[in-house]
Design a protein around this motif. Structure first.
Motif, PDB file in Angstrom:
ATOM      1  N   SER A 273       0.826  -1.209   0.000  1.00 45.75           N
ATOM      2  CA  SER A 273       0.000   0.000   0.000  1.00 45.75           C
ATOM      3  C   SER A 273       0.856   1.253   0.000  1.00 45.75           C
ATOM      4  O   SER A 273       0.346   2.360  -0.166  1.00 45.75           O
ATOM      5  CB  SER A 273      -0.923   0.014   1.221  1.00 45.75           C
ATOM      6  N   GLY A 274       2.159   1.085   0.218  1.00 39.65           N
ATOM      7  CA  GLY A 274       3.044   2.238   0.220  1.00 39.65           C
ATOM      8  C   GLY A 274       4.481   1.807   0.377  1.00 39.65           C
ATOM      9  O   GLY A 274       4.797   0.630   0.532  1.00 39.65           O
ATOM     10  N   GLY A 275       5.372   2.768   0.315  1.00 40.80           N
ATOM     11  CA  GLY A 275       6.797   2.497   0.469  1.00 40.80           C
ATOM     12  C   GLY A 275       7.573   3.782   0.366  1.00 40.80           C
ATOM     13  O   GLY A 275       7.049   4.817  -0.040  1.00 40.80           O
ATOM     14  N   GLY A 276       8.827   3.735   0.759  1.00 37.59           N
ATOM     15  CA  GLY A 276       9.640   4.936   0.686  1.00 37.59           C
ATOM     16  C   GLY A 276      11.090   4.609   0.935  1.00 37.59           C
ATOM     17  O   GLY A 276      11.470   3.458   1.128  1.00 37.59           O
ATOM     18  N   GLY A 277      11.920   5.651   0.918  1.00 38.01           N
ATOM     19  CA  GLY A 277      13.330   5.466   1.178  1.00 38.01           C
ATOM     20  C   GLY A 277      14.182   5.872   0.000  1.00 38.01           C
ATOM     21  O   GLY A 277      13.693   6.102  -1.113  1.00 38.01           O
ATOM     22  N   LEU A 278      15.471   5.961   0.224  1.00 42.15           N
ATOM     23  CA  LEU A 278      16.409   6.419  -0.799  1.00 42.15           C
ATOM     24  C   LEU A 278      16.447   5.503  -2.003  1.00 42.15           C
ATOM     25  O   LEU A 278      16.793   5.920  -3.096  1.00 42.15           O
ATOM     26  CB  LEU A 278      17.813   6.526  -0.186  1.00 42.15           C
ATOM     27  N   LEU A 279      16.091   4.249  -1.804  1.00 43.04           N
ATOM     28  CA  LEU A 279      16.210   3.294  -2.894  1.00 43.04           C
ATOM     29  C   LEU A 279      14.887   3.035  -3.595  1.00 43.04           C
ATOM     30  O   LEU A 279      14.722   2.048  -4.287  1.00 43.04           O
ATOM     31  CB  LEU A 279      16.778   1.966  -2.367  1.00 43.04           C
ATOM     32  N   LEU A 280      13.944   3.921  -3.402  1.00 48.37           N
ATOM     33  CA  LEU A 280      12.618   3.708  -3.972  1.00 48.37           C
ATOM     34  C   LEU A 280      12.683   3.500  -5.478  1.00 48.37           C
ATOM     35  O   LEU A 280      11.932   2.707  -6.034  1.00 48.37           O
ATOM     36  CB  LEU A 280      11.722   4.906  -3.645  1.00 48.37           C
ATOM     37  N   LEU A 281      13.580   4.205  -6.151  1.00 49.23           N
ATOM     38  CA  LEU A 281      13.682   4.097  -7.603  1.00 49.23           C
ATOM     39  C   LEU A 281      14.975   3.405  -8.030  1.00 49.23           C
ATOM     40  O   LEU A 281      15.382   3.502  -9.188  1.00 49.23           O
ATOM     41  CB  LEU A 281      13.588   5.496  -8.231  1.00 49.23           C
ATOM     42  N   GLU A 282      15.641   2.731  -7.104  1.00 52.30           N
ATOM     43  CA  GLU A 282      16.915   2.095  -7.409  1.00 52.30           C
ATOM     44  C   GLU A 282      16.839   0.611  -7.071  1.00 52.30           C
ATOM     45  O   GLU A 282      17.578   0.106  -6.230  1.00 52.30           O
ATOM     46  CB  GLU A 282      18.036   2.768  -6.640  1.00 52.30           C
ATOM     47  N   GLU A 283      15.953  -0.075  -7.757  1.00 48.61           N
ATOM     48  CA  GLU A 283      15.714  -1.481  -7.474  1.00 48.61           C
ATOM     49  C   GLU A 283      16.976  -2.331  -7.662  1.00 48.61           C
ATOM     50  O   GLU A 283      17.145  -3.344  -6.989  1.00 48.61           O
ATOM     51  CB  GLU A 283      14.606  -2.022  -8.381  1.00 48.61           C
ATOM     52  N   GLU A 284      17.851  -1.922  -8.564  1.00 48.06           N
ATOM     53  CA  GLU A 284      19.027  -2.755  -8.849  1.00 48.06           C
ATOM     54  C   GLU A 284      19.959  -2.848  -7.649  1.00 48.06           C
ATOM     55  O   GLU A 284      20.782  -3.768  -7.563  1.00 48.06           O
ATOM     56  CB  GLU A 284      19.788  -2.211 -10.064  1.00 48.06           C
ATOM     57  N   LYS A 285      19.848  -1.918  -6.693  1.00 44.10           N
ATOM     58  CA  LYS A 285      20.706  -1.959  -5.516  1.00 44.10           C
ATOM     59  C   LYS A 285      20.177  -2.898  -4.441  1.00 44.10           C
ATOM     60  O   LYS A 285      20.873  -3.162  -3.456  1.00 44.10           O
ATOM     61  CB  LYS A 285      20.876  -0.550  -4.934  1.00 44.10           C
ATOM     62  N   LEU A 286      18.975  -3.378  -4.605  1.00 43.26           N
ATOM     63  CA  LEU A 286      18.379  -4.280  -3.626  1.00 43.26           C
ATOM     64  C   LEU A 286      18.765  -5.724  -3.930  1.00 43.26           C
ATOM     65  O   LEU A 286      18.879  -6.105  -5.098  1.00 43.26           O
ATOM     66  CB  LEU A 286      16.847  -4.159  -3.645  1.00 43.26           C
ATOM     67  N   PRO A 287      18.944  -6.535  -2.890  1.00 43.35           N
ATOM     68  CA  PRO A 287      19.117  -7.972  -3.148  1.00 43.35           C
ATOM     69  C   PRO A 287      17.855  -8.541  -3.793  1.00 43.35           C
ATOM     70  O   PRO A 287      16.758  -7.979  -3.636  1.00 43.35           O
ATOM     71  CB  PRO A 287      19.359  -8.559  -1.752  1.00 43.35           C
ATOM     72  N   ASP A 288      18.008  -9.639  -4.508  1.00 41.48           N
ATOM     73  CA  ASP A 288      16.869 -10.208  -5.235  1.00 41.48           C
ATOM     74  C   ASP A 288      15.682 -10.480  -4.330  1.00 41.48           C
ATOM     75  O   ASP A 288      14.528 -10.311  -4.728  1.00 41.48           O
ATOM     76  CB  ASP A 288      17.296 -11.505  -5.942  1.00 41.48           C
ATOM     77  N   SER A 289      15.951 -10.884  -3.090  1.00 44.66           N
ATOM     78  CA  SER A 289      14.857 -11.231  -2.174  1.00 44.66           C
ATOM     79  C   SER A 289      14.012 -10.030  -1.785  1.00 44.66           C
ATOM     80  O   SER A 289      12.892 -10.187  -1.288  1.00 44.66           O
ATOM     81  CB  SER A 289      15.418 -11.888  -0.912  1.00 44.66           C
ATOM     82  N   LEU A 290      14.523  -8.819  -2.006  1.00 42.22           N
ATOM     83  CA  LEU A 290      13.792  -7.608  -1.621  1.00 42.22           C
ATOM     84  C   LEU A 290      13.233  -6.846  -2.818  1.00 42.22           C
ATOM     85  O   LEU A 290      12.574  -5.823  -2.632  1.00 42.22           O
ATOM     86  CB  LEU A 290      14.710  -6.675  -0.822  1.00 42.22           C
ATOM     87  N   LYS A 291      13.481  -7.337  -3.999  1.00 42.73           N
ATOM     88  CA  LYS A 291      13.016  -6.597  -5.172  1.00 42.73           C
ATOM     89  C   LYS A 291      11.497  -6.685  -5.329  1.00 42.73           C
ATOM     90  O   LYS A 291      10.863  -7.650  -4.901  1.00 42.73           O
ATOM     91  CB  LYS A 291      13.722  -7.107  -6.417  1.00 42.73           C
ATOM     92  N   GLU A 292      10.976  -5.668  -5.959  1.00 35.98           N
ATOM     93  CA  GLU A 292       9.529  -5.538  -6.140  1.00 35.98           C
ATOM     94  C   GLU A 292       8.954  -6.695  -6.947  1.00 35.98           C
ATOM     95  O   GLU A 292       9.557  -7.166  -7.914  1.00 35.98           O
ATOM     96  CB  GLU A 292       9.243  -4.215  -6.839  1.00 35.98           C
ATOM     97  N   ILE A 293       7.778  -7.147  -6.535  1.00 34.19           N
ATOM     98  CA  ILE A 293       7.021  -8.138  -7.293  1.00 34.19           C
ATOM     99  C   ILE A 293       6.026  -7.372  -8.163  1.00 34.19           C
ATOM    100  O   ILE A 293       5.155  -6.680  -7.638  1.00 34.19           O
ATOM    101  CB  ILE A 293       6.272  -9.104  -6.359  1.00 34.19           C
ATOM    102  N   PRO A 294       6.146  -7.434  -9.487  1.00 30.48           N
ATOM    103  CA  PRO A 294       5.232  -6.649 -10.351  1.00 30.48           C
ATOM    104  C   PRO A 294       3.779  -7.058 -10.143  1.00 30.48           C
ATOM    105  O   PRO A 294       3.469  -8.202  -9.802  1.00 30.48           O
ATOM    106  CB  PRO A 294       5.708  -7.000 -11.768  1.00 30.48           C
ATOM    107  N   GLY A 295       2.900  -6.082 -10.349  1.00 30.58           N
ATOM    108  CA  GLY A 295       1.474  -6.361 -10.260  1.00 30.58           C
ATOM    109  C   GLY A 295       0.982  -7.151 -11.460  1.00 30.58           C
ATOM    110  O   GLY A 295       1.711  -7.377 -12.430  1.00 30.58           O
ATOM    111  N   THR A 296      -0.263  -7.553 -11.371  1.00 27.07           N
ATOM    112  CA  THR A 296      -0.885  -8.302 -12.458  1.00 27.07           C
ATOM    113  C   THR A 296      -1.993  -7.474 -13.079  1.00 27.07           C
ATOM    114  O   THR A 296      -2.349  -6.402 -12.575  1.00 27.07           O
ATOM    115  CB  THR A 296      -1.455  -9.626 -11.935  1.00 27.07           C
ATOM    116  N   GLN A 297      -2.569  -7.983 -14.139  1.00 23.15           N
ATOM    117  CA  GLN A 297      -3.680  -7.281 -14.772  1.00 23.15           C
ATOM    118  C   GLN A 297      -4.876  -7.219 -13.834  1.00 23.15           C
ATOM    119  O   GLN A 297      -5.603  -6.230 -13.805  1.00 23.15           O
ATOM    120  CB  GLN A 297      -4.067  -7.983 -16.079  1.00 23.15           C
ATOM    121  N   GLU A 298      -5.072  -8.282 -13.048  1.00 22.28           N
ATOM    122  CA  GLU A 298      -6.184  -8.311 -12.112  1.00 22.28           C
ATOM    123  C   GLU A 298      -5.936  -7.386 -10.920  1.00 22.28           C
ATOM    124  O   GLU A 298      -6.866  -6.765 -10.390  1.00 22.28           O
ATOM    125  CB  GLU A 298      -6.417  -9.741 -11.603  1.00 22.28           C
TER     126      GLU A 298
END
Length: 361
Positions: free
Chosen positions: A214-239
């Motif tokens: 429902s929300g999120g923040g922080g310095l790495l909000l737009l820097e997904e490549e700096k996150l370990p794979d386990s913390l990377k965003e899960i894309p949404g679906t069409q539903e």
């Protein structure tokens, strides 16, 4: 410009609270300043209020309102000549809301308002830090604000007034000939408490679960490549287009307090210290926490990223947060953590509606 002040607020770039308090104090205010930024999406005008104040505003000089004028001068001297004083109010539930002034530019509006105890109410609801509880908006009866940001400025003891800045945006330009600003509820008696967070129960392995954010923040909000794979965003679906994340699954939400904070898990995995906190039921509250990680040398820092989501237990919605510190930790004993826990205080439901117009330049 006033609008730029708010854009800075969106990025959490604010003057230090000490500077704000000191500056306003020197101007004669003497109140404590606390800053909180928030965003809310509003799709429609709130239902007609039980108490509606219909007024007509005529621009007047604000110099005879010393505290208000000094606050505006502190925010930005240039805006003093741009704001149109409104000075119209509405009273409900023992609190008077006054729209002090407004500046409209296209589909953006910047508003300064105040809250104070209503004369003769016999209550003392307004006496310090307060919050508008994400329940405000501006309409011109054909166009409603859809995005908003709010900042508490200061409490003026001499006037018994709590001052706020509010910025709202609409999909199209506001028509200034008939405007309505409303606040549906406020939170009084807010306070904060600094407490240590015990890291001794940290685990190196933990189950996780996928949640829709429902929300999120922080310095790495737009820097997904700096996150370990386990913390990377899960894309949404069409539903369900909302993005998701894998969060700790160490404690059942049903075991959390609905009216307090609960630390639900701490783990160090994949080079990240993860701290999960349940804020309880925030429907009529506003509990939130700022966490600080401190190393052996006393250096402190915020999290690199935070994510939030909601979980339901029966009819109760619990607000969850997880804070991620990207840190190379060999020995957790070299670190400590504390949090500033912000408590919501008392919920007061108005509503307060003020209708006015802004005359031409």
């Amino acid at each position: 410009m006033f609008r730029e002040i708010y854009k800075n607020a969106y990025d959490k770039i604010t003057p230090p609270p000490e500077l704000v308090a000191d500056t306003i104090s020197k101007a004669g205010a003497g109140g404590r300043v606390s800053v909180r930024h928030r965003f809310a999406v509003r799709s429609s005008l709130a239902a007609a209020a039980a108490v509606l104040c219909l007024v007509m505003a005529v621009p007047v000089c604000a110099a005879h309102i010393p505290a208000f004028y000094q606050i505006v001068e502190f925010i930005s001297p240039a805006i003093a000549d741009r704001l149109v004083p409104i000075e119209k109010s509405c009273t409900s539930k023992g609190i008077t809301m006054q729209v002090e002034a407004i500046d409209i530019e296209g589909n953006e509006a910047d508003i300064i308002l105040s809250l104070q105890d209503a004369e003769g109410s016999g209550q003392d609801l307004v006496h310090g830090v307060m919050d508008l509880n994400d329940s405000y908006g501006l309409s011109d009866y054909t166009n409603d604000s859809v995005i908003g940001g709010c900042r508490f400025l200061t409490y003026e003891e001499a006037e018994d007034k709590a001052y706020f800045q509010v910025m709202v945006q609409a999909d199209s330009a506001f028509q200034s000939d008939k405007l309505q600003f409303w606040v549906n509820s406020v939170l009084c008696n807010k306070y904060e408490e600094t407490k240590d967070v015990d890291l001794s129960g940290i685990v190196r392995e933990a189950k996780t679960k996928a949640v829709m954010l429902s929300g999120g923040g922080g310095l790495l909000l737009l820097e997904e490549e700096k996150l370990p794979d386990s913390l990377k965003e899960i894309p949404g679906t069409q539903e369900d287009p909302r993005s998701g994340a894998n969060v700790l699954d160490l404690m059942s939400v049903s075991d959390c307090a609905a009216d307090d904070f609960t630390v639900t898990g701490i783990a160090y995995m994949d080079g990240a210290l993860r701290v999960q906190v349940c804020m309880g039921d925030n429907l009529e509250s506003d509990r939130h926490v700022e966490l600080f990680l401190r190393d052996r040398d006393g250096n402190e820092r915020y999290e690199d990223r935070s994510v939030s989501w909601d979980e339901m237990v029966g009819d109760t919605r619990y607000q969850m947060y997880e804070y991620w510190f990207l840190e190379d930790i060999t020995d957790i004993a070299d670190y400590s953590m504390y949090g500033i826990f912000h408590y919501s205080g008392d919920f007061v439901e108005g509503p307060w509606h003020v209708t006015f117009r802004v005359e031409g330049d």
